[in-house]
Enzyme design. Structure first.
Site, short mmCIF file in Angstrom:
data_model
loop_
_atom_site.label_atom_id
_atom_site.label_comp_id
_atom_site.label_asym_id
_atom_site.label_seq_id
_atom_site.Cartn_x
_atom_site.Cartn_y
_atom_site.Cartn_z
N GLU A 18 32.52 -26.88 18.54
CA GLU A 18 33.55 -26.46 19.50
C GLU A 18 34.75 -27.40 19.56
O GLU A 18 35.86 -26.96 19.87
CB GLU A 18 32.92 -26.30 20.90
CG GLU A 18 32.04 -25.08 21.04
CD GLU A 18 30.60 -25.29 20.58
OE1 GLU A 18 30.32 -26.37 19.99
OE2 GLU A 18 29.76 -24.40 20.79
N SER B 142 25.62 -16.04 22.67
CA SER B 142 25.10 -14.81 23.28
C SER B 142 25.96 -14.31 24.44
O SER B 142 26.13 -13.10 24.64
CB SER B 142 23.67 -15.04 23.77
OG SER B 142 23.61 -16.14 24.66
N GLY C 80 44.15 -40.52 22.07
CA GLY C 80 43.24 -41.45 21.43
C GLY C 80 41.82 -40.98 21.23
O GLY C 80 41.02 -41.71 20.64
#
Length: 532
Positions: free
Chosen positions: A48, A27, A397
Site C-alpha cells: 500500500e 475483500s 524524510g
C-alpha cells in the site's frame, strides 16, 4: 436500472479526469469493482505504500489528484508513511479505504476499522466515513475539492462495503477557484522593502513549483537583481539552477542557514516553511538586522512561522502583485555560483563521479526523482535542475517514497525519461514498485547509489561524535537479481570505466532498467560542508 453510489462515484471521477486508480485490492473493496468501467485503469501495487506514492507521482505528472484504493485498516496502516509524505509535500491524493458492512461494524468484525476517520489524522486534509451510504459519492467529491484547494494534499474517505450498491443521485457539478492574492497594502509593504533593499534575496520553496510560478519568480528575481536560494530539504526545485542569480541550497541547520544569508537585508520566502531544520542548534533564525517576508497559501503555516512577516496568498497571485510594484534595480548582482571540478575516475568509485556522469548523459527533458539522503547534497551541487517539474523528492524524510513516486510519474510521462536516483537503503523500503514498473513498461531508469549501508544515519552519528551506529550496514544484497526477479533488467557497476556505458544502456532501454553502482563510502559528518 437503479443508479447507485458506485455509478455516482465513477461518474464524478470521470468528470474531474481522475480515471487511473492505484491500489492493492481486498475483500471490503470488491463491490466497488463490480462493472469496473472500461475507461478507467487500475494500477496494481504489491504494497500500500507503493500505491499511495505511485498515485502521488502520477498526480505530480498530470496536475490532477491521484486516486487510491486501500484495504481496510491494515492497508491504511501500511500506507501511512506515504500518506505523511503526501501531506507534507502537498500532493493531492484521494484515498478510499474499504470498511466492513454497516450491520457488522458495531461487532468489531475481522478487517473492520474501529475509528477509520481518526486513523490517518493528522496527515490528511479531510477524513470521513459518511453516516449514510447514500452520501458516499458526495463525500468523495467534497474530499476531492479539498485535496485540490491550496494548500493541496491527501484526503481520506472510509466506505463500508455495502454502501456501493445503494441508490444515489448524481453528484452536482461544482468548482472551486482558489488563486487568491494578499491585501494590496501587504504587497506594497513587501515591494517597498525590496525596492529599498541593499542586498535582497529570495528563498524558493516547493510551493513555487506546485503553482507553476517559476516563470514569475524568475522575472521577480531579475527585476530586483536578487540572489535566489532553494529552501532547506525542498521536495521540488522551483528555480533554474543554471541561472546567474541562483546561489544554491540552504542548509537545514539554524546557525548555518543564517550564516548563508548574512549580508542580505531583505529576505523573501516563497512557498516554503520558515524554515525546515533537521538538527538543532542555537542562534538567530536570520541575520541580525535583516527583514523577512513570507508568502504562503496555508494559514496554519503562516501562523506558526517563528520570524518575519507572513502574507497569506497563493504564490502566483502574490508574485504577480509584486511584479506590478517592484522597480527594476541596478544594484550589484550576487556572485555567480562556481562550477565544481569533475572528480577523477578512480576505483572505488567516488559518488561525485557517478553524479557527474549522470549529468553528462541524462536527456535534457528527463525528470529526476531522488531518494538518496547521504548523496543529496553532492547531487544538488553537481546536477543542476534547469526546467520546471524536473526534480522530485520527499520534503518530509520518510523513506520508501522515491521509487514508487518515480513509477507513478513514469505512468504520466508523455515521452520524457524518468531517472530515479536512490540509495541502497532507500530502495528496499518499497522495492515491490519495480514489479509495477515492469508490468507497465514505464520509461524509467533506476540508479542505485550503493554505499552498502544507511549512509545518512552514519553521517548524523559522526556529527554527534558517535563513530559507530548499530544496524547501519547492509551487505549481500544483489539489486540486479532482485530487479530481474520482478521483471526489470539491470546491470551492476563496480568500476569507474563502466559507469557511462551502463547509464547509457539504462537510459536507452525500452522500459524500466536498473543500474546498481557500488561507490566508496563517505566518512564525513552530516552537513559538514556547510560548517566550513
Amino acid at each position: 436500472m437503479t443508479y447507485t453510489v458506485r455509478d455516482a462515484f465513477y461518474d464524478f471521477c470521470r468528470s474531474v479526469g481522475m480515471t487511473t486508480m492505484f491500489g492493492n485490492p481486498g475483500s471490503t473493496e470488491l463491490r466497488m469493482f463490480r462493472d469496473f468501467p472500461d475507461d478507467f485503469g487500475y494500477v496494481l501495487a504489491l504494497q500500500e505504500t507503493v500505491a499511495v506514492a505511485a498515485a502521488a507521482g502520477h498526480a505530480l505528472g498530470t496536475g490532477r489528484a491521484g486516486l487510491v484504493s486501500l484495504h481496510s485498516a491494515g492497508g491504511v496502516g501500511h500506507s501511512l508513511g506515504a500518506v505523511f509524505n503526501a501531506y507534507r509535500d502537498r500532493v493531492p491524493v484521494v484515498i478510499l479505504a474499504g470498511q466492513q458492512s454497516r450491520p457488522m461494524i458495531r461487532h468489531r468484525p475481522f478487517l473492520g476499522a474501529d475509528e477509520p476517520a481518526a486513523f490517518p489524522r493528522p496527515y490528511v486534509k479531510y477524513s470521513h466515513q459518511p453516516e449514510r451510504g447514500e452520501d458516499v459519492a458526495e463525500a468523495i467529491a467534497e474530499a476531492y475539492r479539498i485535496a485540490m484547494t491550496p494548500p493541496r494534499g491527501p484526503v481520506f474517505v472510509s466506505v463500508p462495503e455495502d454502501d456501493w450498491d445503494l441508490p444515489a443521485e448524481p453528484v452536482p457539478h461544482r468548482e472551486v477557484r482558489a488563486d487568491f492574492t494578499a491585501d494590496p497594502a501587504a504587497l506594497r509593504e513587501v515591494a517597498d522593502a525590496l525596492n529599498a533593499a541593499r542586498s535582497p534575496v529570495i528563498v524558493v520553496g516547493p510551493g513555487v513549483q506546485d503553482e507553476n510560478a517559476q516563470d514569475l519568480v524568475v522575472q521577480l528575481a531579475e527585476r530586483a537583481n536578487a540572489g535566489v536560494w532553494i529552501s532547506p530539504l525542498s521536495g521540488r526545485s522551483g528555480f533554474p539552477e543554471d541561472h546567474r542569480l541562483f546561489q544554491g541550497f540552504l542548509p537545514p541547520v539554524r546557525s548555518q542557514l543564517a550564516a548563508r544569508l548574512d549580508g542580505n537585508d531583505v529576505i523573501l520566502v516563497l512557498g516554503a516553511q520558515v524554515f525546515t531544520y533537521h538538527v538543532h542548534d542555537e542562534g538567530p533564525y536570520i541575520p541580525e538586522g535583516a527583514r523577512l517576508f513570507h508568502f504562503d497559501c496555508d494559514p496554519a503555516q503562516t501562523a506558526w512561522s517563528p520570524v518575519g512577516t507572513s502574507v497569506l496568498t497563493t504564490i502566483r497571485g502574490g508574485v504577480r502583485g509584486l511584479l506590478e510594484l517592484v522597480e527594476r534595480s541596478d544594484r550589484p548582482a550576487p556572485p555567480v555560483r562556481a562550477r565544481l571540478a569533475v572528480p577523477e575516475a578512480t576505483d572505488p568509485i567516488p559518488p561525485e563521479l557517478l553524479v557527474e556522469t549522470l549529468r553528462e548523459v541524462m536527456p535534457a527533458d528527463a525528470v529526476l526523482v531522488e531518494e538518496a539522503p547521504s548523496s543529496r547534497d553532492l547531487m544538488h551541487a553537481r546536477l543542476p535542475i534547469t526546467r520546471p517539474g524536473g526534480f522530485l523528492t520527499t520534503g518530509s524524510g520518510a523513506l520508501g517514497w522515491g521509487l514508487p513516486l518515480a513509477v507513478g510519474r513514469s505512468l504520466a510521462s508523455s515521452g520524457e525519461r524518468i531517472v530515479c536516483l536512490i540509495g541502497d537503503g532507500s530502495i528496499m523500503y518499497s522495492v515491490q514498485a519495480l514489479w509495477t514498473a515492469a508490468q507497465h513498461r514505464v520509461p524509467m531508469t533506476v540508479v542505485v547509489i550503493n554505499n552498502r549501508g544507511y549512509g545518512a544515519v552514519k553521517a548524523l552519528g559522526r556529527r554527534i561524535d558517535l563513530p559507530t551506529v548499530p544496524g547501519t550496514d547492509i551487505h549481500d544484497l544483489d539489486f540486479v537479481q532482485v530487479a530481474r526477479g520482478m521483471g526489470v533488467p539491470g546491470r551492476t557497476v563496480t568500476k569507474a570505466a563502466d559507469i557511462e556505458p551502463a547509464l547509457l544502456e539504462g537510459l536507452g532501454h525500452d522500459g524500466p532498467f536498473l543500474v546498481d553502482v557500488t561507490v566508496a563510502a563517505d566518512d564525513s559528518p552530516a552537513y559538514e560542508p556547510w560548517a566550513r
